[in-house]
Motif scaffolding. Structure first.
Motif, PDB file in Angstrom:
ATOM      1  N   LEU A 241      -7.594  -4.412  -8.126  1.00 30.43           N
ATOM      2  CA  LEU A 241      -8.948  -4.891  -8.418  1.00 30.43           C
ATOM      3  C   LEU A 241      -9.866  -4.740  -7.209  1.00 30.43           C
ATOM      4  CD1 LEU A 241     -10.041  -8.061 -10.287  1.00 30.43           C
ATOM      5  CD2 LEU A 241     -10.759  -7.771  -7.936  1.00 30.43           C
ATOM      6  N   SER A 242      -9.374  -5.074  -6.031  1.00 28.96           N
ATOM      7  CA  SER A 242     -10.236  -5.022  -4.851  1.00 28.96           C
ATOM      8  C   SER A 242     -10.631  -3.591  -4.510  1.00 28.96           C
ATOM      9  CB  SER A 242      -9.548  -5.692  -3.655  1.00 28.96           C
ATOM     10  OG  SER A 242      -8.374  -5.002  -3.275  1.00 28.96           O
ATOM     11  N   LEU A 243      -9.737  -2.627  -4.753  1.00 30.54           N
ATOM     12  CA  LEU A 243     -10.086  -1.226  -4.502  1.00 30.54           C
ATOM     13  C   LEU A 243     -11.110  -0.718  -5.512  1.00 30.54           C
ATOM     14  CD1 LEU A 243      -6.623   0.344  -3.615  1.00 30.54           C
ATOM     15  CD2 LEU A 243      -8.589   0.123  -2.094  1.00 30.54           C
ATOM     16  N   GLU A 247     -17.238  -2.546  -2.106  1.00 29.84           N
ATOM     17  CA  GLU A 247     -18.409  -1.787  -1.708  1.00 29.84           C
ATOM     18  C   GLU A 247     -17.971  -0.594  -0.846  1.00 29.84           C
ATOM     19  OE1 GLU A 247     -21.666  -2.306  -2.582  1.00 29.84           O
ATOM     20  OE2 GLU A 247     -20.787  -3.762  -3.963  1.00 29.84           O
ATOM     21  N   PRO A 248     -18.808   0.436  -0.734  1.00 32.77           N
ATOM     22  CA  PRO A 248     -18.446   1.557   0.134  1.00 32.77           C
ATOM     23  C   PRO A 248     -18.243   1.079   1.569  1.00 32.77           C
ATOM     24  CG  PRO A 248     -20.323   2.122  -1.262  1.00 32.77           C
ATOM     25  CD  PRO A 248     -20.094   0.656  -1.430  1.00 32.77           C
ATOM     26  N   PRO A 249     -17.097   1.388   2.175  1.00 29.80           N
ATOM     27  CA  PRO A 249     -16.896   0.994   3.577  1.00 29.80           C
ATOM     28  C   PRO A 249     -17.760   1.859   4.486  1.00 29.80           C
ATOM     29  CG  PRO A 249     -15.051   2.340   2.830  1.00 29.80           C
ATOM     30  CD  PRO A 249     -15.924   2.093   1.617  1.00 29.80           C
ATOM     31  N   ARG A 258     -10.571  -2.723   4.813  1.00 31.63           N
ATOM     32  CA  ARG A 258     -10.037  -4.048   4.499  1.00 31.63           C
ATOM     33  C   ARG A 258     -11.122  -5.127   4.533  1.00 31.63           C
ATOM     34  NH1 ARG A 258      -4.318  -4.540   7.536  1.00 31.63           N
ATOM     35  NH2 ARG A 258      -5.576  -4.101   9.395  1.00 31.63           N
ATOM     36  N   ASP A 259     -12.152  -4.917   5.332  1.00 29.88           N
ATOM     37  CA  ASP A 259     -13.292  -5.837   5.298  1.00 29.88           C
ATOM     38  C   ASP A 259     -13.895  -5.899   3.897  1.00 29.88           C
ATOM     39  OD1 ASP A 259     -13.145  -6.562   7.949  1.00 29.88           O
ATOM     40  OD2 ASP A 259     -14.748  -5.213   8.626  1.00 29.88           O
ATOM     41  N   GLU A 260     -14.074  -4.737   3.281  1.00 36.45           N
ATOM     42  CA  GLU A 260     -14.694  -4.688   1.955  1.00 36.45           C
ATOM     43  C   GLU A 260     -13.779  -5.256   0.880  1.00 36.45           C
ATOM     44  OE1 GLU A 260     -17.739  -4.177   1.718  1.00 36.45           O
ATOM     45  OE2 GLU A 260     -18.014  -3.420   3.757  1.00 36.45           O
ATOM     46  N   LYS A 261     -12.472  -5.062   1.005  1.00 39.92           N
ATOM     47  CA  LYS A 261     -11.538  -5.623   0.026  1.00 39.92           C
ATOM     48  C   LYS A 261     -11.565  -7.143   0.061  1.00 39.92           C
ATOM     49  CE  LYS A 261      -7.434  -3.780  -0.151  1.00 39.92           C
ATOM     50  NZ  LYS A 261      -6.164  -3.321   0.436  1.00 39.92           N
ATOM     51  N   PHE A 431      -2.142  -1.319   4.221  1.00 37.78           N
ATOM     52  CA  PHE A 431      -1.442  -2.595   4.365  1.00 37.78           C
ATOM     53  C   PHE A 431      -2.464  -3.730   4.328  1.00 37.78           C
ATOM     54  CE2 PHE A 431       1.267   0.616   6.085  1.00 37.78           C
ATOM     55  CZ  PHE A 431       2.553   0.239   5.728  1.00 37.78           C
ATOM     56  N   MET A 432      -1.989  -4.917   3.998  1.00 37.76           N
ATOM     57  CA  MET A 432      -2.887  -6.049   3.788  1.00 37.76           C
ATOM     58  C   MET A 432      -3.069  -6.867   5.067  1.00 37.76           C
ATOM     59  SD  MET A 432      -1.540  -7.301   0.038  1.00 37.76           S
ATOM     60  CE  MET A 432       0.180  -7.306   0.547  1.00 37.76           C
ATOM     61  N   ARG A 433      -4.296  -7.296   5.274  1.00 40.21           N
ATOM     62  CA  ARG A 433      -4.614  -8.123   6.425  1.00 40.21           C
ATOM     63  C   ARG A 433      -4.360  -9.591   6.089  1.00 40.21           C
ATOM     64  NH1 ARG A 433     -10.348  -6.645   8.500  1.00 40.21           N
ATOM     65  NH2 ARG A 433     -10.995  -8.297   7.061  1.00 40.21           N
TER      66      ARG A 433
END
Length: 484
Positions: A241-243, A247-249, A258-261, A431-433
């Motif tokens: 869903l987050s991808l 918003e466009p990084p 990862r900021d945008e996700k 990978f996830m932050r």
């Protein structure tokens, strides 16, 4: 920088290592992509030497590596990298043997892969540090699920952070290693045809489905305490869903992506006791038939008798409260013992406000269908004229396949190959932050609390179907239907 890497797998004789990690590492060797790996050191509680471990790995690879990919010469080179050391993860004294082996032929980078119970992550990291096994360039890979809720996830992250910095911590979700999931960004941000319509002006709804045919056999202790929401939605579905919704990084740098996700996850509207009935469905499979074979219901399987409050299916109507997606429902569903195994993303575009075609019921909407498994494909569903000599123009649906590049036919890899290669090379993009995982848990916790407060029931469904009827109603009440 091409410094050599020692990869240490905790749980090196376990199911994940046997089925996924060791076969993926073999494939990297076969493709000539493992030059940086100096050693692959498996740990486990069993007493055995490295030669015995190699023999077991050879036998297992015969099962889990496709016959067409088996190459004896590759194996002979690969097995020279394999080592084994006995380590009880909870016994600090056992780590001395591991440190001695690592120090016997020092690699500049040490990559510790924790394929164990998440409850052991903090203990393992602490013991590694105390034994002097952690160097300045050491990294750690953490398998999902990272905790059972936000509190336990936060505690694990704190324990790991005492030893490894965030830039050296790789939280893995194998869905992010799948080719079509990665392709979401290429489709969205690389095509001027699609990028301008990827918003609430043109998109009617988004559907994300992860359907499984199998039950929960072999995972009773874990699954009875977990359920589908924690097991699948918290990680796989929310990552997808987050991808889709991000918003466009500003660049393809891991931090920017990862900021945008994280921003998407923060915009998810909480599901509360007041709206849980309209926005969520819980289900549990009963006896039925899958592919013509009779199967038992969840509660008929002996080890699950005390799990009558556990859901094996969940469907959600999620809302993202931001300018791009306000008013667009994101329908999520996942379950076990469903009619077939597949995972896909469906972007359904809005209908035309007016149709010129008398025979057009205006029900066949344009859709972008991104199939994640079992096959990995992307197709655009649209309409054109039905051939013929009739006076009236008649429409017919057509499917434009966007992934049938002849040069790419036969080119495929397992998600773990991609992710292991990135971890070896220190690339955190897939990978996830920490804040990303914790934000996802915060939303999941709100749903669990809403279910408890509202007394949301677990509805039965027959094995071999696509879940309880309430899941169909969840979408139908909005005048929509699940894409099948």
């Amino acid at each position: 920088m091409n410094d050599k890497v020692d990869l240490v797998i905790f749980g090196g004789t376990g199911d994940l290592s046997t089925r996924k990690l060791l076969p993926a590492l073999y494939q990297l060797h076969r493709h000539g992509l493992a030059e940086r790996l100096q050693r692959i050191i498996a740990t486990g509680r069993r007493e055995m030497d490295s030669e015995t471990f190699r023999n077991e790995a050879h036998a297992n690879l015969q099962t889990f590596v496709p016959a067409k990919d088996w190459d004896t010469a590759v194996w002979e080179g690969y097995c020279q990298h394999l080592h084994y050391v006995r380590v009880d993860a909870s016994d600090g004294g056992d780590y001395e043997n591991l440190t001695q082996l690592l120090n016997a032929d020092v690699a500049p980078i040490r990559l510790f892969y924790l394929a164990t119970l998440p409850a052991l992550y903090g203990t393992i990291c602490s013991h590694l540090q105390q034994a002097g096994a952690v160097q300045e360039q050491s990294r750690v890979v953490l398998e999902k699920p990272l905790g059972h809720d936000l509190a336990s996830c936060h505690e694990i992250n704190l324990q790991v952070a005492d030893v490894f910095g965030e830039e050296d911590t790789f939280r893995i979700d194998h869905y992010l290693g799948k080719e079509t999931v990665q392709n979401v960004m290429a489709v969205r941000f690389g095509n001027p045809l699609l990028h301008p319509v990827w918003n609430n002006t043109f998109v009617d709804n988004v559907q994300i489905t992860v359907a499984e045919e199998i039950g929960v056999e072999g995972r009773g202790d874990y699954y009875a305490k977990t359920g589908a929401l924690r097991d699948m939605v918290q990680n796989h579905l929310l990552q997808v869903l987050s991808l889709v919704a991000m918003e466009p990084p500003t660049s393809l740098d891991p931090t920017d992506i990862r900021d945008e996700k994280v921003k998407v996850l923060r915009c998810l509207e909480p599901i509360t006791a007041d709206n849980a009935k309209e926005r969520s469905v819980r289900g549990r499979y009963d006896a039925g038939a899958v592919r013509g074979e009779a199967v038992k219901g969840f509660l008929e399987e002996a080890e699950y008798k005390d799990a009558d409050a556990t859901e094996t299916f969940v469907a959600l109507k999620a809302s993202i409260n931001n300018w791009r997606w306000a008013g667009v429902p994101f329908y999520l569903r996942t379950g076990k013992r469903l009619s077939r195994r597949y995972s896909e993303i469906v972007i359904e575009f809005k209908k035309l406000s007016f149709s010129l075609f008398a025979n057009d019921p205006n029900e066949l909407t344009n859709k972008l269908v991104i199939r994640i498994q079992p096959e990995e494909t992307i197709s655009l569903h649209t309409l054109n004229k039905k051939p013929g000599l009739t006076r009236k123009l008649r429409l017919q649906p057509v499917e434009l396949h966007l992934t049938e590049d002849p040069a790419q036919k036969g080119v495929s890899y397992d998600a773990y190959e991609r992710l292991l290669l990135d971890a070896i090379n220190g690339d955190q993009t897939l990978f996830m932050r920490r804040d990303e995982v914790e934000t996802a848990w915060r939303w999941i916790d709100s749903i669990i609390a809403a279910w408890e407060e509202a007394g949301t029931p677990v509805k039965p469904y027959n094995s071999g179907t696509m879940g309880p009827g309430a899941a169909t109603a969840l979408v139908a009440v909005d005048g929509r239907s699940w894409y099948e």
